[in-house]
Every structure is written in C-alpha cells, then in structure tokens.
Design an enzyme around this catalytic site. Structure first.
Site, PDB file in Angstrom:
ATOM      1  N   CYS A  92       3.709 -58.804  64.533  1.00 38.47           N
ATOM      2  CA  CYS A  92       4.541 -59.877  64.457  1.00 38.47           C
ATOM      3  C   CYS A  92       4.442 -60.769  65.654  1.00 38.47           C
ATOM      4  O   CYS A  92       5.037 -62.072  65.393  1.00 38.47           O
ATOM      5  CB  CYS A  92       6.013 -59.494  64.565  1.00 38.47           C
ATOM      6  SG  CYS A  92       6.498 -57.900  63.282  1.00 38.47           S
TER       7      CYS A  92
ATOM      8  N   HIS B 154      10.902 -64.770  66.831  1.00 43.82           N
ATOM      9  CA  HIS B 154      10.708 -63.946  65.601  1.00 43.82           C
ATOM     10  C   HIS B 154      12.257 -63.566  65.006  1.00 43.82           C
ATOM     11  O   HIS B 154      12.856 -63.322  65.780  1.00 43.82           O
ATOM     12  CB  HIS B 154       9.969 -62.644  65.997  1.00 43.82           C
ATOM     13  CG  HIS B 154       9.605 -61.856  65.041  1.00 43.82           C
ATOM     14  ND1 HIS B 154       9.574 -62.134  63.607  1.00 43.82           N
ATOM     15  CD2 HIS B 154       9.528 -60.284  64.977  1.00 43.82           C
ATOM     16  CE1 HIS B 154       9.258 -60.980  63.003  1.00 43.82           C
ATOM     17  NE2 HIS B 154       9.395 -60.237  63.859  1.00 43.82           N
TER      18      HIS B 154
ATOM     19  N   ASN C   7      12.624 -60.410  57.932  1.00 48.04           N
ATOM     20  CA  ASN C   7      11.597 -60.469  58.949  1.00 48.04           C
ATOM     21  C   ASN C   7      10.424 -60.629  58.219  1.00 48.04           C
ATOM     22  O   ASN C   7       9.840 -59.752  57.359  1.00 48.04           O
ATOM     23  CB  ASN C   7      11.693 -59.159  59.422  1.00 48.04           C
ATOM     24  CG  ASN C   7      10.601 -58.752  60.600  1.00 48.04           C
ATOM     25  OD1 ASN C   7       9.412 -59.448  60.600  1.00 48.04           O
ATOM     26  ND2 ASN C   7      10.755 -57.822  61.462  1.00 48.04           N
TER      27      ASN C   7
HETATM   28  O1  UT7 Z   1       9.057 -57.011  63.154  1.00 50.16           O
HETATM   29  C1  UT7 Z   1       9.147 -55.952  64.346  1.00 50.16           C
HETATM   30  C2  UT7 Z   1      10.271 -56.058  65.063  1.00 50.16           C
HETATM   31  N1  UT7 Z   1      11.337 -55.251  64.812  1.00 50.16           N
HETATM   32  C3  UT7 Z   1      12.226 -55.323  65.193  1.00 50.16           C
HETATM   33  O2  UT7 Z   1      12.574 -56.146  66.070  1.00 50.16           O
HETATM   34  C4  UT7 Z   1      13.271 -54.410  64.549  1.00 50.16           C
HETATM   35  C5  UT7 Z   1      14.683 -54.122  65.745  1.00 50.16           C
HETATM   36  N2  UT7 Z   1      15.224 -52.977  65.388  1.00 50.16           N
HETATM   37  C6  UT7 Z   1      16.508 -53.398  64.428  1.00 50.16           C
HETATM   38  O3  UT7 Z   1      16.567 -54.467  63.925  1.00 50.16           O
HETATM   39  C7  UT7 Z   1      17.362 -52.133  64.133  1.00 50.16           C
HETATM   40  O4  UT7 Z   1      17.240 -51.209  64.783  1.00 50.16           O
HETATM   41  C8  UT7 Z   1      17.643 -51.767  62.567  1.00 50.16           C
HETATM   42  C9  UT7 Z   1      17.976 -52.911  61.818  1.00 50.16           C
HETATM   43  C10 UT7 Z   1      16.190 -51.005  62.210  1.00 50.16           C
HETATM   44  C11 UT7 Z   1      18.286 -50.570  62.401  1.00 50.16           C
HETATM   45  O5  UT7 Z   1      19.758 -50.948  62.678  1.00 50.16           O
HETATM   46  P1  UT7 Z   1      20.555 -49.938  64.002  1.00 50.16           P
HETATM   47  O6  UT7 Z   1      21.727 -50.815  64.239  1.00 50.16           O
HETATM   48  O7  UT7 Z   1      19.561 -49.938  65.234  1.00 50.16           O
HETATM   49  O8  UT7 Z   1      20.763 -48.722  63.024  1.00 50.16           O
HETATM   50  P2  UT7 Z   1      20.462 -47.030  63.427  1.00 50.16           P
HETATM   51  O9  UT7 Z   1      18.923 -46.986  63.334  1.00 50.16           O
HETATM   52  O10 UT7 Z   1      20.732 -46.735  65.042  1.00 50.16           O
HETATM   53  O11 UT7 Z   1      21.241 -46.452  62.184  1.00 50.16           O
HETATM   54  C12 UT7 Z   1      22.677 -46.242  62.484  1.00 50.16           C
HETATM   55  C13 UT7 Z   1      23.247 -45.664  61.193  1.00 50.16           C
HETATM   56  C14 UT7 Z   1      22.543 -44.364  60.756  1.00 50.16           C
HETATM   57  O12 UT7 Z   1      23.335 -43.522  60.270  1.00 50.16           O
HETATM   58  P3  UT7 Z   1      24.095 -42.372  61.012  1.00 50.16           P
HETATM   59  O13 UT7 Z   1      22.996 -41.567  61.532  1.00 50.16           O
HETATM   60  O14 UT7 Z   1      24.905 -43.067  62.159  1.00 50.16           O
HETATM   61  O15 UT7 Z   1      24.951 -41.769  60.300  1.00 50.16           O
HETATM   62  C15 UT7 Z   1      21.203 -44.814  59.671  1.00 50.16           C
HETATM   63  O16 UT7 Z   1      21.267 -43.614  58.865  1.00 50.16           O
HETATM   64  O17 UT7 Z   1      22.925 -46.730  60.114  1.00 50.16           O
HETATM   65  C16 UT7 Z   1      21.999 -45.895  58.996  1.00 50.16           C
HETATM   66  N3  UT7 Z   1      21.412 -46.762  58.368  1.00 50.16           N
HETATM   67  C17 UT7 Z   1      21.527 -47.619  57.237  1.00 50.16           C
HETATM   68  N4  UT7 Z   1      22.939 -47.595  56.625  1.00 50.16           N
HETATM   69  C18 UT7 Z   1      23.110 -48.285  55.667  1.00 50.16           C
HETATM   70  C19 UT7 Z   1      20.064 -47.148  58.487  1.00 50.16           C
HETATM   71  N5  UT7 Z   1      19.577 -47.907  57.845  1.00 50.16           N
HETATM   72  C20 UT7 Z   1      20.799 -48.239  56.836  1.00 50.16           C
HETATM   73  C21 UT7 Z   1      20.823 -49.255  55.629  1.00 50.16           C
HETATM   74  N6  UT7 Z   1      22.095 -49.059  55.151  1.00 50.16           N
HETATM   75  N7  UT7 Z   1      19.953 -49.837  55.226  1.00 50.16           N
END
Ligand code: UT7
Length: 317
Positions: free
Chosen positions: A110, A244, A274
């Site tokens: 990225c 980004h 992204n």
């Molecule tokens: O381009 C390279 C650079 N990339 C980045 O900068 C990405 C950086 N990271 C992020 O943007 C975020 O960490 C994500 C968008 C990838 C994830 O968001 P988050 O707020 O960190 O979510 P999480 O992984 O902590 O998950 C929270 C909850 C989980 O459920 P439980 O375990 O709390 O029940 C996940 O299973 O959200 C759930 N979850 C979803 N729910 C609905 C994960 N993905 C989804 C989804 N829809 N698409």
C-alpha cells in the site's frame, strides 16, 4: 529536491459493489462497514487487469500534463496485483501509450506509490531523466478472499498516476520498512516443481486488522510530525493531508492526534475502499480536480501497509 507535478490521472472500473451486495456473500451489514471502516461501495474489475487500469490513469495524467508519451524518460508502476510478473505493469503501459522509455514496477504494497515517487525523484537528479510517469494500480479483487468478511469488505480496484518533472516542490520524504509476515501477508504463486515439499499457500490477503490499525496511526502521526519539523514547517503550514484510504477511523485518529482539522484531510474511502498503492494517487487526482488544490499549497502524502511499510512526503504543489 527536484520535482513538479505536471499532471494527475485516475481510473476505476465501472462495476460497483455496494455493502448490500456484500451482505449476499458474507455475514456483514452496511452499518458495520460504514461505522468500522467508512466504505460505502467499491469498484471491482470484471475483466480489466491492473495494467489496463494503469493505461487509462496514465493517459489522463499525460493529457492533464499536456505531454505526449514520446516525451517520457521513465515509467515506474507500483503494484502488487500485476496479472503477469513479466511483462510488468509499467512495461504494458509503455507499449499501450506508445512510449519508448525504460519502464519497471516496484512493490511496497500500500506504500508502493510513494516508494515509486521517491524513486522517480532520485532519477530526476540524473542526466537524461526529465519527465517521469509514476503509477499506482491494483486489481485487489483477484487476491481478496470473498468469503472472508474481515478483508473482503475493505478493498477495491483502481489506478492513479502522476506525470512529474524537475522543479522545487519535493520538500522532504521518508520511507520505512519492517520486514515480516506476521501482520500482513499475501502469498504469490507458489509454483509446482516436483522437487518442492512445501505446502501450497492460501493465495489471498491475510491481515491482522487491529495490529495494522495501530501501526498505521502511530506511523502517520510520528512521521508527519518528524518530517514537517525537518522541512522547517509547522503543522499549521499544511494545507492538505492525503493519506492511504484504509479506514476512516485511522484518518480521524490521525487528525485528532496531529490536531490538524479533518477538513484538511482528503477522504474518498466511501466510494472506493482501500485500493492499496492506487489509493494516494487516486485521491490526489480527485483533490487536484476539486479546485481546492492551489499552486504553492503544502501537501502531505502518507501511506502505510503490507511489508510492513510506510512512506510520507511533503510536496509544495
Ligand atoms: O491497506 C493495508 C492497511 N490496512 C489497514 O490499515 C487496515 C487496518 N485495520 C482496520 O481497518 C480494521 O482493523 C478492520 C476494518 C480490518 C477491522 O475492524 P476492527 O474494528 O478492528 O474489527 P475487529 O477485527 O476487532 O472485529 C470486531 C468484530 C469481531 O466480532 P467479535 O469477535 O467481536 O464478535 C469480528 O468478527 O467485528 C467482526 N467483524 C465483522 N462484523 C461484521 C469483522 N469483520 C466484520 C464484517 N461485518 N465485515
């Protein structure tokens, strides 16, 4: 350091995939994606390649620069999704637009576009390199696991490009790599030699979202502060920040911690998600066309992601 941006260009494929469309593939919702990531829809290729996108973005940038392809001295493309390792995306662009200069790809995920731009700036210091086309182009839809809700809702396809020449506007830059595959990993084609014993790898994006999030916020804040000081500027001198487009919450955190108001951050994540190395140049092309970017403005561009890697530069537009 020597650079002036003469033209910008961007291209995204026509097909729009909304959050509601994704709900038919994985257990997610429009509300979750908008709140946690900030994406409303993304563009997805049906049959165009990263090289095809790159050609369209390049042609627009050349037109914007009022320059012919024959006037280019170098083409550098950043990509992690070239359809072929050889020819490169840059080589395919060279052929399609009718240029005759050297062309090569760089890969720093990225952060790739800013790594490519920094490389181009170094070439401008050399004899024989006056006009350079720099591209970021990605067909991420082919390396996304469309059954993995933690990644498929985030990414999209597209390309952006700059035509640059010698000037006075590249004030400072910083590239960073912390090699390793624990946080983000995208396996390439593993090959099928009868002599190999290693297991075939899952050929899709793996990302530890929370670790990447922390890395991104810390790097943006730390690097922008450091670079602004090095350039003899203050944070108040910055007119535009183009980061980004990975997550709206990353941008909001950066705005808060840097105390730079959100209206100085250019944001288009809602439309495209992204797009990896294409993210910053697409945003820059849109900012340039918005009428808000004036000659002499101070612009900070910042990218981060796989590698892990990050890159920041300060431009005087
Ligand atoms: O381009 C390279 C650079 N990339 C980045 O900068 C990405 C950086 N990271 C992020 O943007 C975020 O960490 C994500 C968008 C990838 C994830 O968001 P988050 O707020 O960190 O979510 P999480 O992984 O902590 O998950 C929270 C909850 C989980 O459920 P439980 O375990 O709390 O029940 C996940 O299973 O959200 C759930 N979850 C979803 N729910 C609905 C994960 N993905 C989804 C989804 N829809 N698409």
């Amino acid at each position: 350091m020597s650079i002036k941006v003469l033209g910008t260009g961007a291209y995204v494929p026509e097909k729009i995939i909304t959050n509601d469309d994704l709900q038919k593939l994985v257990d997610t919702s429009d509300e979750w994606i908008r709140q946690r990531v900030g994406v409303g829809e993304r563009r997805v290729s049906v049959n165009e390649t990263a090289a095809d996108f790159a050609v369209k973005a390049a042609q627009q940038a050349l037109e914007d620069a009022n320059m012919l392809a024959e006037e280019l001295d170098l083409i550098i493309a950043a990509t992690i999704t070239s359809e072929t390792v050889c020819p490169t995306v840059a080589g395919s662009v060279q052929k399609a637009i009718g240029a005759s200069c050297p062309a090569f790809d760089v890969n720093s995920a990225c952060s790739g576009f800013l790594f490519a731009l920094d490389t181009a700036v170094s070439f401008l210091e050399r004899d024989g390199y006056k006009n350079i086309l720099v591209i970021g182009s990605e067909r991420l839809s082919k390396i996304v696991d469309w059954s993995d809700r933690s990644t498929c809702v985030i990414f999209g396809d597209g390309a952006g490009a700059f035509v640059i020449t010698k000037g006075e506007g590249y004030l400072e830059s910083k590239l960073f790599t912390a090699g390793g595959d624990e946080v983000i990993k995208i396996p390439g084609f593993g090959g099928s030699s009868p002599f190999y014993t290693n297991e075939p790898m899952h050929p899709y994006i793996f990302m530890d979202g929370q670790e990447t999030f922390k890395f991104a916020v810390n790097k943006i804040v730390h690097d922008i502060k450091e670079l602004v000081e090095k350039a003899g500027l203050t944070l108040e001198d910055i007119d535009h920040v183009v980061t980004h487009q990975a997550n709206i919450r990353i941008i909001e955190f950066a705005s808060k911690r840097l105390k730079i108001p959100m209206d100085k951050f250019f944001v288009n994540i809602e439309k495209y998600g992204n797009t990896s190395s294409a993210s910053v140049p697409i945003a820059m092309a849109e900012l340039a066309r918005s009428g808000k970017l004036k000659r002499g403005d101070i612009v900070v561009m910042s990218a981060f992601g796989g590698g892990l890697s990050s890159a920041v530069c300060i431009l005087k537009w």
